[in-house]
Design a protein around this motif. Structure first.
Motif, short mmCIF file in Angstrom:
data_model
loop_
_atom_site.label_atom_id
_atom_site.label_comp_id
_atom_site.label_asym_id
_atom_site.label_seq_id
_atom_site.Cartn_x
_atom_site.Cartn_y
_atom_site.Cartn_z
N ASP A 62 0.84 -1.39 -0.03
CA ASP A 62 0.36 0.03 -0.09
C ASP A 62 0.74 1.32 -0.22
OD1 ASP A 62 -2.75 -1.63 -0.10
OD2 ASP A 62 -2.75 -2.12 2.34
N GLU A 63 2.12 1.37 0.11
CA GLU A 63 2.87 2.45 0.87
C GLU A 63 3.37 2.07 -0.56
OE1 GLU A 63 3.91 4.63 3.55
OE2 GLU A 63 1.97 3.98 4.49
N PHE A 64 3.93 1.93 -1.46
CA PHE A 64 4.26 2.31 -2.80
C PHE A 64 3.34 3.04 -4.19
CE2 PHE A 64 4.46 1.37 -7.13
CZ PHE A 64 5.41 1.00 -7.66
N TYR A 65 1.89 2.86 -3.12
CA TYR A 65 1.34 3.98 -3.88
C TYR A 65 0.69 5.19 -3.82
CZ TYR A 65 0.52 -0.62 -5.91
OH TYR A 65 0.27 -2.45 -6.83
N LYS A 66 1.17 5.35 -2.62
CA LYS A 66 0.77 6.56 -1.41
C LYS A 66 1.24 7.88 -2.02
CE LYS A 66 0.42 8.22 3.09
NZ LYS A 66 0.76 8.28 4.61
N ASP A 67 0.52 8.40 -2.15
CA ASP A 67 0.95 9.86 -3.45
C ASP A 67 1.52 10.29 -4.77
OD1 ASP A 67 -0.22 11.09 -1.22
OD2 ASP A 67 1.60 11.28 0.15
N LYS A 68 0.94 9.01 -5.46
CA LYS A 68 2.33 8.51 -6.70
C LYS A 68 0.81 8.69 -7.74
CE LYS A 68 6.12 6.17 -5.51
NZ LYS A 68 5.63 5.06 -4.98
N GLY A 69 -0.05 8.97 -7.42
CA GLY A 69 -1.16 9.32 -8.54
C GLY A 69 -1.15 8.89 -9.76
N PHE A 70 -0.87 7.27 -9.51
CA PHE A 70 -0.76 6.67 -10.82
C PHE A 70 -2.17 6.58 -10.93
CE2 PHE A 70 2.15 4.27 -8.13
CZ PHE A 70 2.96 4.53 -9.81
N SER A 71 -2.40 6.55 -12.29
CA SER A 71 -3.81 6.22 -12.82
C SER A 71 -4.45 4.37 -12.77
CB SER A 71 -4.31 6.48 -14.66
OG SER A 71 -3.59 6.11 -15.27
N ILE A 72 -3.83 3.93 -13.23
CA ILE A 72 -3.87 2.46 -12.39
C ILE A 72 -3.31 2.43 -11.58
CG2 ILE A 72 -3.77 0.35 -13.45
CD1 ILE A 72 -6.10 1.41 -14.67
N GLY A 73 -3.92 1.81 -9.56
CA GLY A 73 -3.43 1.38 -9.12
C GLY A 73 -2.47 0.20 -8.91
N LYS A 74 -2.93 -0.75 -8.19
CA LYS A 74 -2.47 -2.05 -7.68
C LYS A 74 -3.91 -3.10 -8.55
CE LYS A 74 -2.02 -3.47 -3.05
NZ LYS A 74 -2.12 -4.54 -2.12
N ILE A 75 -2.93 -3.72 -9.03
CA ILE A 75 -3.78 -5.26 -9.96
C ILE A 75 -3.63 -6.48 -9.22
CG2 ILE A 75 -4.24 -5.66 -12.06
CD1 ILE A 75 -2.89 -3.44 -13.34
N LYS A 76 -4.86 -6.69 -8.99
CA LYS A 76 -4.99 -7.76 -7.72
C LYS A 76 -4.64 -8.86 -9.23
CE LYS A 76 -7.03 -6.44 -3.85
NZ LYS A 76 -8.52 -6.71 -3.10
N THR A 77 -4.29 -10.31 -8.80
CA THR A 77 -4.67 -11.27 -8.99
C THR A 77 -6.27 -11.69 -9.70
OG1 THR A 77 -2.01 -12.58 -8.15
CG2 THR A 77 -3.52 -14.22 -9.33
N GLY A 78 -6.38 -12.77 -10.85
CA GLY A 78 -7.38 -12.64 -11.48
C GLY A 78 -8.22 -11.08 -11.45
N SER A 79 -7.47 -10.14 -12.15
CA SER A 79 -8.61 -9.21 -12.10
C SER A 79 -8.73 -9.17 -13.60
CB SER A 79 -7.76 -7.10 -11.82
OG SER A 79 -7.69 -7.85 -10.88
N LEU A 80 -9.77 -8.43 -14.18
CA LEU A 80 -9.62 -7.69 -16.11
C LEU A 80 -9.14 -6.77 -15.71
CD1 LEU A 80 -11.41 -9.29 -17.77
CD2 LEU A 80 -12.69 -8.25 -17.35
N ILE A 81 -7.62 -7.05 -16.75
CA ILE A 81 -7.93 -4.96 -17.45
C ILE A 81 -8.43 -5.20 -18.34
CG2 ILE A 81 -6.09 -5.48 -15.64
CD1 ILE A 81 -4.42 -6.58 -17.53
N PHE A 82 -8.93 -3.39 -19.21
CA PHE A 82 -9.06 -3.26 -19.76
C PHE A 82 -8.01 -2.71 -20.80
CE2 PHE A 82 -12.50 -3.32 -17.48
CZ PHE A 82 -14.00 -3.78 -17.54
N ILE A 83 -7.89 -2.25 -21.70
CA ILE A 83 -6.47 -2.12 -22.56
C ILE A 83 -6.70 -1.22 -23.67
CG2 ILE A 83 -4.55 -2.74 -23.68
CD1 ILE A 83 -4.82 -5.79 -22.04
N GLU A 84 -6.76 -0.18 -24.48
CA GLU A 84 -6.40 0.58 -24.98
C GLU A 84 -5.91 0.44 -25.76
OE1 GLU A 84 -7.25 4.90 -26.22
OE2 GLU A 84 -6.37 4.71 -24.48
N SER A 85 -6.12 -0.83 -26.52
CA SER A 85 -5.56 -1.22 -27.91
C SER A 85 -4.16 0.30 -29.16
CB SER A 85 -5.04 -2.09 -28.54
OG SER A 85 -5.63 -2.92 -28.19
N LEU A 86 -3.09 0.04 -29.46
CA LEU A 86 -2.08 1.29 -30.65
C LEU A 86 -2.89 0.21 -31.77
CD1 LEU A 86 1.40 0.94 -29.16
CD2 LEU A 86 -0.46 2.71 -28.77
#
Length: 227
Positions: A62-86
């Motif tokens: 959790d500390e890794f993401y603190k105040d980083k302002g990432f648009s995508i944070g922690k991604i858990k195993t089993g998550s479905l991710i949405f990808i904007e393809s090139l």
């Protein structure tokens, strides 16, 4: 009589509400099942490429993401991710815009140089370097046990991760991926609806016959009285 009519209207509203909700659920299940990927493949949902995350390399502390302002944070195993393809055309203006739009901290899905085209990895960009007309991206997983980095040219990028859902990933993995369970959940209400509608039709036919019989009996009684 008025109370009975109101009760019937309320019952009809609930009946149609159930049918509409169930129909939307069934259609969603079919679309989602058809468009969601397996562990080593991709799908397409609402214009986004979708993939299931099968490792914990993007589960940082959790500390890794603190105040980083990432648009995508922690991604858990089993998550479905949405990808904007090139875009496939690397010479197109859209391709250049999307490549230039990628910044440090973004999460990319790519084919690694070290493994080959059959495997895809989803990691966070930690540095960007331009060599001639080609950009090279270095990525690393968020998990504290991940120390290795991966550097690759822009041509290896599948797309940028723009969203994720652990719930949808679990929903697919534990429910939609179980075809017999999906069939059972959909078929039972279908059978119930068909059975109920059949019962209503039979009841209407019986009531109609009873009314006709009553009218015929009344007519016969009147004719007897007239005689």
């Amino acid at each position: 009589m008025k109370s009975k009519s109101t009760g019937k209207r309320i019952l009809n509203i609930f009946e149609w509400f159930f049918i509409v909700v169930f129909a939307l659920f069934a259609i969603s299940c079919l679309i989602f099942t058809a468009s969601t990927p397996g562990s080593n493949s991709s799908g397409n949902l609402f214009g986004f490429e979708t993939r299931l995350v099968v490792s914990g390399s993007m589960e940082g502390d959790d500390e890794f993401y603190k105040d980083k302002g990432f648009s995508i944070g922690k991604i858990k195993t089993g998550s479905l991710i949405f990808i904007e393809s090139l875009p496939k055309d690397s010479k197109s203006e859209t391709y250049k815009i999307k490549i230039n739009d990628i910044k440090i901290g973004d999460v990319l899905t790519f084919t690694p140089v070290s493994v080959g085209q059959d495997i895809s990895i989803t990691h966070r960009v930690i540095s960007i370097e331009e060599k001639g007309t080609t950009k090279y991206f270095t990525t690393k997983g968020d998990a504290p046990n991940i120390t290795a980095t991966e550097t690759f040219p822009e041509s290896n990028i599948i797309g940028k991760v723009t969203g994720q859902s652990y719930f949808l990933g679990c929903f697919y993995t534990y429910f939609l991926n179980n075809k017999p369970l999906v069939a059972t959940v959909i078929l039972i209400p279908v059978v119930c609806i068909i059975g109920y509608e059949t019962y209503k039709i039979i009841r209407i036919v019986q009531e109609d016959k009873a009314k006709k019989k009553a009218l015929a009996s009344d007519k016969e009684n009147k004719e007897k009285e007239e005689k």
